[in-house]
Design a protein around this motif. Sequence first.
Motif, PDB file in Angstrom:
ATOM      1  N   HIS A   3     -16.503  42.262  28.336  1.00 52.96           N
ATOM      2  CA  HIS A   3     -17.480  43.345  28.597  1.00 52.96           C
ATOM      3  C   HIS A   3     -18.711  43.068  29.493  1.00 52.96           C
ATOM      4  O   HIS A   3     -18.805  43.600  30.425  1.00 52.96           O
ATOM      5  CB  HIS A   3     -18.132  43.928  27.354  1.00 52.96           C
ATOM      6  N   PRO A  94     -27.960  51.253  28.477  1.00 47.70           N
ATOM      7  CA  PRO A  94     -26.640  51.163  28.208  1.00 47.70           C
ATOM      8  C   PRO A  94     -26.055  52.505  27.702  1.00 47.70           C
ATOM      9  O   PRO A  94     -26.580  53.595  27.037  1.00 47.70           O
ATOM     10  CB  PRO A  94     -26.525  50.271  27.083  1.00 47.70           C
ATOM     11  N   ASP A  95     -24.729  52.911  27.886  1.00 47.75           N
ATOM     12  CA  ASP A  95     -24.171  53.994  27.366  1.00 47.75           C
ATOM     13  C   ASP A  95     -24.274  54.383  25.901  1.00 47.75           C
ATOM     14  O   ASP A  95     -24.388  55.428  25.422  1.00 47.75           O
ATOM     15  CB  ASP A  95     -22.668  54.293  27.854  1.00 47.75           C
ATOM     16  N   SER A  96     -24.248  53.062  25.197  1.00 48.69           N
ATOM     17  CA  SER A  96     -24.392  53.166  23.705  1.00 48.69           C
ATOM     18  C   SER A  96     -25.828  53.707  23.195  1.00 48.69           C
ATOM     19  O   SER A  96     -25.789  53.938  22.215  1.00 48.69           O
ATOM     20  CB  SER A  96     -24.130  51.767  23.394  1.00 48.69           C
ATOM     21  N   ASP A  97     -26.797  53.523  24.159  1.00 45.30           N
ATOM     22  CA  ASP A  97     -27.997  53.918  23.750  1.00 45.30           C
ATOM     23  C   ASP A  97     -28.355  55.431  23.408  1.00 45.30           C
ATOM     24  O   ASP A  97     -27.876  56.166  24.524  1.00 45.30           O
ATOM     25  CB  ASP A  97     -29.175  53.519  24.584  1.00 45.30           C
ATOM     26  N   GLY A  98     -28.996  55.781  22.135  1.00 40.06           N
ATOM     27  CA  GLY A  98     -29.115  57.182  22.085  1.00 40.06           C
ATOM     28  C   GLY A  98     -30.716  57.660  22.560  1.00 40.06           C
ATOM     29  O   GLY A  98     -31.341  56.990  23.057  1.00 40.06           O
ATOM     30  N   SER A 101     -33.231  55.649  21.004  1.00 37.45           N
ATOM     31  CA  SER A 101     -33.547  54.308  21.373  1.00 37.45           C
ATOM     32  C   SER A 101     -34.123  54.209  22.995  1.00 37.45           C
ATOM     33  O   SER A 101     -34.945  53.384  23.430  1.00 37.45           O
ATOM     34  CB  SER A 101     -32.062  53.527  21.502  1.00 37.45           C
ATOM     35  N   HIS A 184     -29.624  43.927  20.795  1.00 39.60           N
ATOM     36  CA  HIS A 184     -28.557  44.570  21.755  1.00 39.60           C
ATOM     37  C   HIS A 184     -27.589  43.130  22.013  1.00 39.60           C
ATOM     38  O   HIS A 184     -26.372  43.771  22.050  1.00 39.60           O
ATOM     39  CB  HIS A 184     -29.267  44.897  23.056  1.00 39.60           C
ATOM     40  N   ARG A 188     -25.152  44.929  19.282  1.00 42.15           N
ATOM     41  CA  ARG A 188     -24.623  45.934  19.823  1.00 42.15           C
ATOM     42  C   ARG A 188     -23.623  45.330  20.937  1.00 42.15           C
ATOM     43  O   ARG A 188     -22.578  45.957  21.503  1.00 42.15           O
ATOM     44  CB  ARG A 188     -25.487  46.704  20.927  1.00 42.15           C
ATOM     45  N   ASP A 190     -24.155  44.594  24.129  1.00 41.66           N
ATOM     46  CA  ASP A 190     -24.153  45.308  25.383  1.00 41.66           C
ATOM     47  C   ASP A 190     -24.916  44.184  26.453  1.00 41.66           C
ATOM     48  O   ASP A 190     -25.408  43.191  26.138  1.00 41.66           O
ATOM     49  CB  ASP A 190     -24.707  46.609  25.147  1.00 41.66           C
ATOM     50  N   THR A 192     -27.898  44.669  28.114  1.00 45.50           N
ATOM     51  CA  THR A 192     -29.297  44.752  28.112  1.00 45.50           C
ATOM     52  C   THR A 192     -30.018  43.402  28.150  1.00 45.50           C
ATOM     53  O   THR A 192     -31.004  43.307  29.192  1.00 45.50           O
ATOM     54  CB  THR A 192     -29.761  45.294  26.757  1.00 45.50           C
TER      55      THR A 192
END
Length: 210
Positions: A3, A94-98, A101, A184, A188, A190, A192
């Motif tokens: 990734h 990151p796309d996974s962050d809401g 966050s 992160h 996660r 990702d 970051t």
Amino acid sequence: MTHFEDHRDSAPTDKPLWRNSPTSFGLVAIAFHWTIAILFLAQLALGYLMSRDNIDPALQFDLFQYHKSIGFLVLALAVPRFIWSVFSRKPRPPDSDGPVSRLGARAAHAALLFLTLAVPLAGWAVASTSPLQIPSYVFDLIVVPGLPMAISDQSEAFWTDVHATLAYLAAGIVLLHVAAALWHHFIRKDPTLLRMVSYPAGSNKKNRAA
């Protein structure tokens, strides 16, 4: 790990290394970040050492001068860093962050930008208002004059409390910032943390291929 490699390879190929890209920070932002981070940690250590009881007065004086010198250096770096941060583009979260966050990250970054200015300014105010009026020898190279402020024990005590409070606040936010970066990276998984460690290797791929 795939990734992270995909993330680096997808970085834009037409942006200079020193500028931020949509997916990562540039070399200027990275240099500002880590230089100020290292200096801040040094300030915490010096602040602890110079405030210990029964410390040798000569050593304490030297530690105070080092503390002030590094503080002025942090302030000198914080000003252009603040300008760079305001006017340079920000990498996408990151796309996974809401939303929560992302809001928390923006608030922490804004607070740290403010505190890297406010903490050394408050320290300068302490030196400026102290009745002792000890000159601030910055790395034994230049003498930085005091701010035009009222000199009194009360003023010195006030700005000492402000300086200490802001420093403790900054230390707390830094701990949260580090914990979030590690979360992160390890939980996660990702990019970051990685994008503040090095500029994406794929950013200049097209130029090297040419």
